[in-house]
Design an enzyme around this catalytic site. Structure first.
Site, PDB file in Angstrom:
ATOM      1  N   ASP A  59       0.826  -1.211   0.000  1.00  0.00           N
ATOM      2  CA  ASP A  59       0.000   0.000   0.000  1.00  0.00           C
ATOM      3  C   ASP A  59       0.865   1.267   0.000  1.00  0.00           C
ATOM      4  O   ASP A  59       1.760   1.417   0.829  1.00  0.00           O
ATOM      5  CB  ASP A  59      -0.900  -0.056   1.244  1.00  0.00           C
ATOM      6  N   HIS A 233      -4.168   4.287   6.639  1.00  0.00           N
ATOM      7  CA  HIS A 233      -3.052   3.845   5.798  1.00  0.00           C
ATOM      8  C   HIS A 233      -1.713   4.205   6.432  1.00  0.00           C
ATOM      9  O   HIS A 233      -1.584   5.218   7.122  1.00  0.00           O
ATOM     10  CB  HIS A 233      -3.155   4.489   4.415  1.00  0.00           C
TER      11      HIS A 233
END
Length: 492
Positions: A59, A233
């Protein structure tokens, strides 16, 4: 492999292949104090790193944010302050997938004596599913039907609502414009946007916030300390941690804008001395091929949206159709309807102009004059079958209409009685029987005279009717002075 994220039960994947192990992190952050006490499984990542990992896909969303992403628990102090200080309704909007945030709102509502109305299709659906799976604890008696929320005492109500990104038909967007069947925002209510502003949605979100402010609501949003929202995130240091644990042979940053993929790729440069052979920065549709000889980019495949008509997957709309529809939406359409005798090539009836999404005067005169002015010397040349632009030669058929737009506008004519070349009012009649009055009739000797008259009329914003010889014009008198401004409804 369990990872921490803004959603519950987030996982990474370790896929064993004949060539080696591929790890896909999914969306993640390394949260040391998750609200559900399910810790990030760093040990398993380290174990795979010791055995050797062929490819890591990781990610990249926050690769431009230094440091570490804050824990989900960092939101609680600010939310406690909101519930403590609010004198009226508290309206909280968050991503419907953020079960941890929904649980926090339910817990604080119970603590401060408020009942909760859950509003919005996605919010209701996710809440029901999470509760049925045991992932969301809903205290007994705390839920309130949306239709009863406006009847309950305002200081005893909290509303969980979807629509943080200002989606046009979302619940919060409809509440903002007072178009929701159950919920309204009133003076003194507190509205909390516990989410980030996703790039590209700024205009819609701030428009929604403006509408809420107009209704007297106190709207809380954006960055503050303590925060109203924390990202799900990983930031730069957490990305480095995963890279150092896994130490892959090949690295492919995913999930982010291209600039973020590039930044993430640079974070892996130090691993070139620890077994990393190559990093790939690729876009959607690019193919990565790995075999015994190594890894390489191998062409592209078609990806993206597929547009369909009539709700059937079989009715796929081709790109050329989408392009044409886009042009129509941007420019509009002008459609002239002309009936021409296929034997004689002559116009059988008055041409009619139909327009959609195209700005022009109601009677079409400004549209015609502007077009004629732009064409200059080419104005008036259609030449079907060798005849003049408007469909017939001079001297033929005295009743043949030659108007380029439907006659019949009966706006009061301008008073040009004192102009040189003026005549008594004349009447024009076309083949359909429509009549109009003209204060002046100009009979140019050649095409240049037509163009000059049209340009002058355009500059003076005077409507003009163009007619052929003998096309129902009575009392026509040749103008001696063509430099004067033509009056309404001049003739050919």
């Amino acid at each position: 492999i369990h990872v921490t994220h803004s959603i519950v039960s987030a996982v990474a994947l370790a896929i064993t292949t004949p060539l080696g192990v591929i790890i896909h992190t999914g969306d993640f952050k390394v949260d040391p104090t998750p609200t559900d006490n399910e810790l990030f499984d760093l040990h398993t990542f380290a174990e795979y790193g010791k055995r050797g990992v062929l490819l890591l896909l990781s990610d990249s969303t926050n690769s431009d944010r230094p440091g570490y992403t804050e824990s989900e628990r960092a939101v609680r102090p600010r939310m406690e302050e909101v519930f403590n200080r609010a004198d009226r309704r508290v309206v909280v909007s968050c991503f419907s997938s953020s079960i941890h945030r929904i649980q926090l709102v339910l817990d604080l509502a119970q603590e401060y004596g408020r009942r909760v109305a859950v509003v919005g299709r996605s919010m209701v659906s996710v809440t029901e599913i999470a509760h049925s799976l045991g992932l969301l604890d809903i205290p007994d008696g705390i839920l309130l039907r949306p239709q009863d929320a406006m009847e309950a005492p305002p200081d005893k109500v909290a509303i969980l609502i979807s629509g943080t990104q200002g989606e046009p038909m979302s619940a919060l967007a409809r509440v903002a414009v007072d178009n929701h069947k159950h919920i309204s925002v009133e003076q003194g209510d507190t509205v909390v946007l516990s989410s980030r502003i996703i790039p590209g949605n700024e205009k819609a979100i701030f428009r929604m916030i403006d509408h809420l402010a107009r209704r007297g609501a106190d709207v809380l949003y954006g960055s503050m300390n303590p925060p109203l929202h924390v990202s799900g995130h990983a930031s730069v240091e957490e990305m480095k941690l995963v890279l150092n644990l896994v130490r892959p042979r090949y690295f492919l940053p995913i999930h982010g804008e291209f600039r973020q993929l590039c930044k993430h790729a640079k974070l892996a440069d130090h691993l070139r001395f620890a077994g990393l052979e190559q990093t790939f920065v690729m876009e959607s549709g690019d193919v990565l091929e790995i075999d015994h000889h190594g890894a390489r980019q191998a062409g592209k495949v078609t990806v993206g949206r597929v547009c369909i008509d009539s709700g059937s997957i079989e009715d796929v709309v081709q790109e050329v159709v989408i392009r044409d529809r886009r042009h129509l939406s941007e420019d509009g359409i002008v459609l002239p309807i002309i009936a021409i005798n296929r034997h004689t090539g002559r116009i059988e009836n008055l041409p009619e102009i139909v327009s959609r999404g195209f700005a022009r005067a109601e009677d079409g005169s400004a549209f015609i004059l502007d077009g004629a002015s732009d064409r200059g010397q080419d104005a008036g040349k259609l030449e079907p079958g060798g005849e003049d632009r408007l469909g017939c030669d001079e001297g033929e058929d005295p009743r043949r209409p030659e108007a380029v737009h439907r006659e019949g506008d009966v706006a009061p004519p301008a008073d040009h009685a004192g102009d040189s070349g003026s005549v008594a009012p004349n009447y024009l009649e076309d083949a359909s029987g429509l009549r109009g009055r003209a204060d002046r009739v100009i009979v140019p000797e050649n095409e240049a005279g037509v163009v000059a008259a049209l340009r002058e009329a355009s500059a003076a914003a005077v409507p003009v009717t163009i007619a052929g010889a003998g096309a129902g014009v009575t009392s026509a008198t040749r103008c001696r002075n063509r430099s004067t401004t033509p009056c309404a409804r001049a003739a050919r």
